[in-house]
Write an enzyme that holds these catalytic residues in place. Structure first.
Site, PDB file in Angstrom:
ATOM      1  N   SER A   1       0.871  -1.223  -0.249  1.00  0.00           N
ATOM      2  CA  SER A   1      -0.106   0.145   0.061  1.00  0.00           C
ATOM      3  C   SER A   1       0.967   1.329   0.108  1.00  0.00           C
ATOM      4  O   SER A   1       1.856   1.453   0.454  1.00  0.00           O
ATOM      5  CB  SER A   1      -0.862  -0.166   1.225  1.00  0.00           C
ATOM      6  OG  SER A   1      -1.206   1.469   1.437  1.00  0.00           O
TER       7      SER A   1
ATOM      8  N   ASP B   1     -21.811   0.929   5.652  1.00  0.00           N
ATOM      9  CA  ASP B   1     -20.780   1.248   4.941  1.00  0.00           C
ATOM     10  C   ASP B   1     -20.727   0.469   3.789  1.00  0.00           C
ATOM     11  O   ASP B   1     -20.381   0.884   2.378  1.00  0.00           O
ATOM     12  CB  ASP B   1     -19.386   1.477   5.784  1.00  0.00           C
ATOM     13  CG  ASP B   1     -19.644   2.485   6.721  1.00  0.00           C
ATOM     14  OD1 ASP B   1     -20.661   3.394   6.760  1.00  0.00           O
ATOM     15  OD2 ASP B   1     -18.691   2.618   7.768  1.00  0.00           O
TER      16      ASP B   1
ATOM     17  N   SER C   1     -12.003   2.034   5.295  1.00  0.00           N
ATOM     18  CA  SER C   1     -11.889   0.809   5.679  1.00  0.00           C
ATOM     19  C   SER C   1     -12.778  -0.014   4.779  1.00  0.00           C
ATOM     20  O   SER C   1     -12.661  -1.151   4.163  1.00  0.00           O
ATOM     21  CB  SER C   1     -12.254   0.228   7.229  1.00  0.00           C
ATOM     22  OG  SER C   1     -13.142   0.848   7.626  1.00  0.00           O
TER      23      SER C   1
ATOM     24  N   GLY D   1     -13.629   9.134   8.825  1.00  0.00           N
ATOM     25  CA  GLY D   1     -15.089   8.855   8.965  1.00  0.00           C
ATOM     26  C   GLY D   1     -15.627   8.777   7.537  1.00  0.00           C
ATOM     27  O   GLY D   1     -16.767   8.960   7.517  1.00  0.00           O
TER      28      GLY D   1
END
Ligand code: GAF
Length: 386
Positions: A70, A175, A131, A127
């Site tokens: 990454s 999400d 993820s 926020g």
């Protein structure tokens, strides 16, 4: 897909593995228009996907081994089935990758070994669901590389399980759902119990409106522990009330339900969830009627409920909301899990800069670090390969 982030993923892949990726898969960040801490109460949410993306360039690798690089880190992380099969064995950002391998294997799928390179425009820790974005992009890549039989309808639950059971974060289904199922120009109205969705037209451009997103830059204060505590409190309240989840408390029955709870804090938590579900339904009704500006007071009421009843806001986000409203926003609220993160404000498109400047000035006056600002249009969900 933004050219830059896709190019960064490809360049990172070539540099690390000295070969060409088989493809690139992408997934977006998100904001939630309204419906906070309702998802794990089996309730309603109305998020939309952002144009900011996480991109994974990938190619098949040796069986039973996964290597992931990454741009957050110089060194790639390598793990095998033994680490993937034991939740928690891989940690840091690579845990989200191992978690997806784990969830796929736990579902009985034959996950191909792979080499992966990750680049992202979704800021970490703001926020905006970085993820869920990495989980969903990795999931899309592994499903395609392995030709796995996993319809996209099953992806959100699987990615949520990865986050809950491997990473150990007790989050709901919102999400992953929007990151996977989001559609450009629409907000996603999701019933978190049935997983039924309705794409609600949210054409800000046509209405001359914008959603201004303010990154509060507030340091996350015990966010994980507080999130888990709110969830536990809601589940205890549902058990006391004899319902499966707080979703089952109707607005009309709220006062009677509150009277059956014996501490004030729990009563406030329940009141937030029940009134927030109603605000989602009311927002959807207004949007269906094409009345975008009129949702402003519902956004602001949602913020007050998070501040006073659910107690998940911090001074930086309250300041951003107040400053945006004073500068003419139709409505404003914190978005996401809380204790920092982002605020969104519904504004006239030509006033967005002035509202952003007003928030920045209010921050300076209070001695807070300068906030980040961007305007966001609803974008599409996870996709690839490209
Ligand atoms: C976080 C969680 F991941 C979601 O599941 C949701 O509970 C949200 O906080 C609060 O609405 O983003």
């Amino acid at each position: 897909m933004s050219r830059d982030v896709a190019d960064r993923a490809t360049a990172g892949f070539r540099q690390r593995y000295a070969e060409e990726p088989a493809g690139r898969w992408a997934a977006p960040g998100r904001v939630n228009l309204i419906g906070e801490h309702t998802d794990y109460n089996d309730g309603f949410v109305l998020p939309f996907a952002l144009p900011l993306r996480t991109v994974v360039a990938a190619a098949p690798g040796p069986d039973g081994r996964w290597t992931v690089w990454s741009e957050l880190d110089d060194e790639p992380v390598e793990f095998g089935a033994e680490q993937a099969d034991e939740p928690g064995r891989v940690d840091g950002w690579a845990a989200y990758v191992a978690a997806v391998v784990w969830a796929l294997r736990a579902a009985g799928l034959d996950v191909p070994g792979a080499r992966l390179a990750v680049a992202s425009d979704v800021p970490v820790g703001s926020g905006l669901s970085s993820s869920a974005a990495i989980e969903s992009a990795v999931l899309a890549a592994l499903v395609d590389l392995g030709g796995l039989d996993l319809p996209t309808g099953r992806w959100p639950r699987l990615a949520q399980r990865a986050e809950n059971d491997y990473v150990g974060a007790p989050t709901g289904i919102m999400d992953q759902s929007v990151v996977i199922r989001g559609r450009a120009g629409h907000a996603l109205f999701l019933d978190c119990r049935t997983e039924e969705v309705e794409q609600i037209p949210f054409d800000l451009d046509a209405a001359g409106l914008a959603v201004l997103v303010v990154d509060s830059r507030a340091p996350h204060r015990h966010a994980d522990g507080e999130y888990a505590a709110r969830r536990a409190s809601c589940e205890r309240a549902a058990a006391t009330l004899g319902v499966t989840a707080l979703r089952d408390v109707a607005t009309a029955d709220l006062d009677a339900a509150l009277a059956r709870l014996d501490d004030d804090e729990t009563r406030r938590r329940v009141r937030h969830v029940v009134t927030e579900n109603q605000r989602v339904l009311d927002t959807v009704a207004l949007l269906r009627a094409g009345r975008i500006r009129d949702i402003g007071p519902l956004l602001t009421a949602s913020h007050a409920s998070m501040r006073d009843d659910f107690e998940i806001t911090v001074p930086e986000v309250d300041t951003a909301v107040e400053a945006a409203l004073s500068a003419g926003a139709y409505g404003a609220r914190m978005t996401g899990g809380g204790f920092g993160g982002c605020v969104l404000a519904l504004v006239d498109a030509d006033a967005a800069d002035a509202v952003a400047a007003a928030v920045t000035a209010a921050y300076a006056e209070r001695g807070f670090a300068a906030p980040g600002t961007l305007t966001a249009l609803p974008a599409g969900g996870a996709g690839g390969p490209s």
